[in-house]
Design an enzyme around this catalytic site. Structure first.
Site, PDB file in Angstrom:
ATOM      1  N   ARG A 130       0.848  -1.182   0.000  1.00 57.72           N
ATOM      2  CA  ARG A 130       0.000   0.000   0.000  1.00 57.72           C
ATOM      3  C   ARG A 130       0.890   1.241   0.000  1.00 57.72           C
ATOM      4  O   ARG A 130       0.459   2.325   0.357  1.00 57.72           O
ATOM      5  CB  ARG A 130      -0.876   0.001   1.252  1.00 57.72           C
ATOM      6  N   GLN A 171     -15.058  -5.364   6.680  1.00 62.43           N
ATOM      7  CA  GLN A 171     -13.825  -6.029   6.252  1.00 62.43           C
ATOM      8  C   GLN A 171     -13.525  -7.224   7.136  1.00 62.43           C
ATOM      9  O   GLN A 171     -13.990  -7.307   8.267  1.00 62.43           O
ATOM     10  CB  GLN A 171     -12.637  -5.059   6.328  1.00 62.43           C
ATOM     11  N   ASN A 195     -15.568  -0.053   9.437  1.00 60.45           N
ATOM     12  CA  ASN A 195     -15.220   1.352   9.639  1.00 60.45           C
ATOM     13  C   ASN A 195     -16.250   2.148   8.860  1.00 60.45           C
ATOM     14  O   ASN A 195     -16.387   1.960   7.659  1.00 60.45           O
ATOM     15  CB  ASN A 195     -13.841   1.682   9.060  1.00 60.45           C
ATOM     16  N   HIS A 204     -19.588  -0.930   3.679  1.00 61.47           N
ATOM     17  CA  HIS A 204     -18.845  -2.190   3.600  1.00 61.47           C
ATOM     18  C   HIS A 204     -18.221  -2.535   4.942  1.00 61.47           C
ATOM     19  O   HIS A 204     -18.051  -1.670   5.793  1.00 61.47           O
ATOM     20  CB  HIS A 204     -17.749  -2.100   2.524  1.00 61.47           C
ATOM     21  N   CYS A 235     -17.684   4.629  -8.046  1.00 55.72           N
ATOM     22  CA  CYS A 235     -17.538   3.768  -6.876  1.00 55.72           C
ATOM     23  C   CYS A 235     -17.343   2.333  -7.337  1.00 55.72           C
ATOM     24  O   CYS A 235     -18.191   1.776  -8.023  1.00 55.72           O
ATOM     25  CB  CYS A 235     -18.780   3.880  -5.999  1.00 55.72           C
ATOM     26  N   GLU A 283      -3.214   9.139  25.886  1.00 54.07           N
ATOM     27  CA  GLU A 283      -3.631   7.766  25.594  1.00 54.07           C
ATOM     28  C   GLU A 283      -2.514   6.989  24.889  1.00 54.07           C
ATOM     29  O   GLU A 283      -2.221   5.850  25.253  1.00 54.07           O
ATOM     30  CB  GLU A 283      -4.891   7.766  24.725  1.00 54.07           C
ATOM     31  N   HIS A 320     -16.020 -15.631  25.775  1.00 53.47           N
ATOM     32  CA  HIS A 320     -17.398 -15.389  25.374  1.00 53.47           C
ATOM     33  C   HIS A 320     -17.357 -14.327  24.269  1.00 53.47           C
ATOM     34  O   HIS A 320     -16.948 -13.191  24.512  1.00 53.47           O
ATOM     35  CB  HIS A 320     -18.129 -14.864  26.617  1.00 53.47           C
TER      36      HIS A 320
END
Ligand SMILES: [Zn+2]
Ligand SMILES: [Zn+2]
Ligand SMILES: [Zn+2]
Length: 339
Positions: free
Chosen positions: A20, A170, A155, A168, A42, A318, A302
């Site tokens: 990528r 993934q 996402n 969509h 698209c 964070e 679970h």
């Protein structure tokens, strides 16, 4: 071929997806749309089937042909995969540095033909089709033993990481069990020893009894804001029947999950005004593999779904500490979502 590399200090593997490959320019903010994708085009819309790699699965009208219109749900390999299919990779070592070939699966589930229709706007039977597709793909990928963990996620919205707006999801399957999943598995084993039962079964019972973080209580599923959420309005969907694997869902439960997921997303939209979000399924590792590391996996883990609306940014505190600052109490968030 991408590469998996291990950070020796914290045990985290990262995927270096050089296929990528990007230049520094590509990371600058406010990039104009890429030249090869004219506005309005698209690759996931019906009629553009030849613009994606050939489909690996589809639910389609009888009499329609592969890689042609007529599908309701369509699964294709990611055109720019983070990982590529291959033989079980060997761990390589050079002193303190460890790596392996980036073997894995990266697929895209095109949830419906209608570009403008989000998952929660579909009729329940179609949401169920999408979930059933998740299950079929996970099952099929798990038949290949080199993939230890199959991760299903969505996402929605650019800020949540979606590069295409056509609805969509993934699937990424990895040859190792990711650190985040591993931590949950180990913790659940430990807690199972401590409490003598699955910690999720216990949480579900407690949350239903207490009610203050309960958003929805359906026949086979419940939705809660977790006691210690990282993010505002974070949600969990818990199946009431204990199983480590999403793929064990019965047909009736699948219909219940479709109803629960759709309702949870609609509530999120009603309260937060259609935010970008991520959701994913957490489940046990590939059941065909010996999982000797978890003596009690079947009893202690679970499966569940986690939904995270993207409302705040993960920042220096964070990143640096793994600690999260959340400005919204989960009891308050649940109150808004219940209404
Ligand atoms: Zn589209
Ligand atoms: Zn359980
Ligand atoms: Zn989880």
């Amino acid at each position: 071929m991408s590469e998996l590399r291990k950070d020796i200090i914290n045990g985290r593997w990262v995927i270096l997806a050089s296929e990528r490959s990007k230049r520094p320019d590509d990371f600058r903010p406010a990039q104009p749309a890429k030249a090869e994708a004219p506005p309005g085009f698209c690759p996931f819309c019906p009629g553009s089937e030849s613009k994606t790699p050939p489909e690996v699965y589809a639910i389609r009208k009888p009499g329609t042909r592969r890689d042609r219109p007529g599908w309701r749900v369509r699964v294709v390999p990611n055109k720019f995969p983070a990982l590529n299919r291959g033989l079980p990779p060997e761990r390589q070592e050079d002193g303190i540095f460890q790596w392996m070939d980036g073997i894995g699966v990266h697929e895209v589930i095109i949830e419906n033909p209608d570009h403008g229709k989000e998952l929660f706007e579909l009729p329940l039977s179609q949401v169920q089709d999408v979930l059933e597709t998740y299950r079929r793909r996970v099952d099929s990928i798990e038949d290949e033993f080199q993939y230890k963990y199959v991760h299903v996620f969505k996402n929605k919205g650019r800020e949540a990481g979606a590069s295409l707006s056509h609805p969509h999801s993934q699937i990424v399957a990895t040859p190792i069990i990711p650190k985040g999943v591993n931590e949950e598995l180990y913790s659940c084993e430990r807690l199972h020893r401590l409490y003598g039962e699955c910690i999720f079964c216990r949480i579900i019972r407690e949350e239903i009894r207490r009610g203050e973080r309960l958003v929805l209580d359906d026949e086979d599923f419940c939705v809660v804001t977790p006691f210690a959420p990282r993010f505002p309005f974070e949600l969990r969907i818990y199946p009431k029947r204990h199983s480590p694997w999403f793929t064990t869902l019965a047909k009736k439960e699948m219909a219940g999950l479709a109803r629960t997921l759709k309702t949870a997303l609609l509530k999120q939209k009603a309260v937060l005004g259609d935010p970008p979000f991520n959701y994913y399924i957490h489940q046990g590792p590939n059941p065909h593999l010996p999982h000797e590391a978890w003596v009690n996996l079947e009893k202690s883990y679970h499966w569940h779904m986690e939904i995270i609306p993207v409302l705040t940014r993960v920042a220096g505190f964070e990143w640096g500490t793994g600690f999260y600052i959340n400005p919204v109490m989960p009891e308050v968030a649940a109150g808004f979502l219940r209404e």
